[in-house]
Write a protein that holds these residues in place. Structure first.
Motif, mmCIF file in Angstrom:
data_model
loop_
_atom_site.group_PDB
_atom_site.id
_atom_site.type_symbol
_atom_site.label_atom_id
_atom_site.label_comp_id
_atom_site.label_asym_id
_atom_site.label_seq_id
_atom_site.Cartn_x
_atom_site.Cartn_y
_atom_site.Cartn_z
ATOM 1 N N UNK A 169 5.590 -6.353 -0.132
ATOM 2 C CA UNK A 169 5.765 -6.049 -1.554
ATOM 3 C C UNK A 169 6.830 -4.972 -1.696
ATOM 4 N N UNK A 170 7.315 -4.785 -2.903
ATOM 5 C CA UNK A 170 8.276 -3.718 -3.160
ATOM 6 C C UNK A 170 7.564 -2.370 -3.069
ATOM 7 N N UNK A 228 3.061 1.336 -4.257
ATOM 8 C CA UNK A 228 2.622 2.608 -4.833
ATOM 9 C C UNK A 228 1.620 2.398 -5.963
ATOM 10 N N UNK A 229 1.827 1.363 -6.779
ATOM 11 C CA UNK A 229 0.883 1.070 -7.857
ATOM 12 C C UNK A 229 -0.478 0.666 -7.286
ATOM 13 N N UNK A 237 0.557 -3.545 1.596
ATOM 14 C CA UNK A 237 1.969 -3.873 1.808
ATOM 15 C C UNK A 237 2.226 -5.379 1.838
ATOM 16 N N UNK A 238 1.173 -6.175 1.912
ATOM 17 C CA UNK A 238 1.310 -7.625 2.035
ATOM 18 C C UNK A 238 1.301 -8.302 0.677
ATOM 19 N N UNK A 259 -3.694 -7.230 -9.027
ATOM 20 C CA UNK A 259 -3.506 -8.657 -8.749
ATOM 21 C C UNK A 259 -2.118 -9.034 -8.268
ATOM 22 N N UNK A 260 -1.086 -8.254 -8.551
ATOM 23 C CA UNK A 260 0.263 -8.648 -8.154
ATOM 24 C C UNK A 260 0.500 -8.450 -6.672
#
Length: 82
Positions: free
Chosen positions: A32-33, A38-39, A67-68, A81-82
């Motif tokens: 993930x970005x 962080x979110x 991180x995945x 959820x993202x």
């Protein structure tokens, strides 16, 4: 037992948790970005089931799991959820 209290089948040993995270990384290795990580981390840090860097619902270590891109929050309903 409360609705979110981990039950015996969901508790993972350290090795089971690492193996599960590795499986997720193999299935979908995209990270993930930084902003998504962080979110997610902010949400987990505020969660009552997040203790010592580990989710007490699924047993995963959050610094790895979050991180995945294919990872999901095990809370019902999911807190992210993202």
């Amino acid at each position: 037992m409360s609705e979110q209290e981990p039950n015996e089948c969901c508790r993972k040993s350290f090795f089971e948790s690492v193996a599960d995270t590795a499986r997720q990384a193999i299935e979908d290795p995209r990270p993930v970005t930084k902003s998504v990580f962080e979110k997610r981390m902010s949400i987990c840090n505020g969660c009552e089931y997040h203790k010592d860097g580990k989710c007490e619902i699924c047993g995963c270590y959050t610094k790895l799991k979050l991180r995945l891109s294919g990872a999901r929050c095990p809370h019902d309903p999911p807190k992210w959820t993202e």
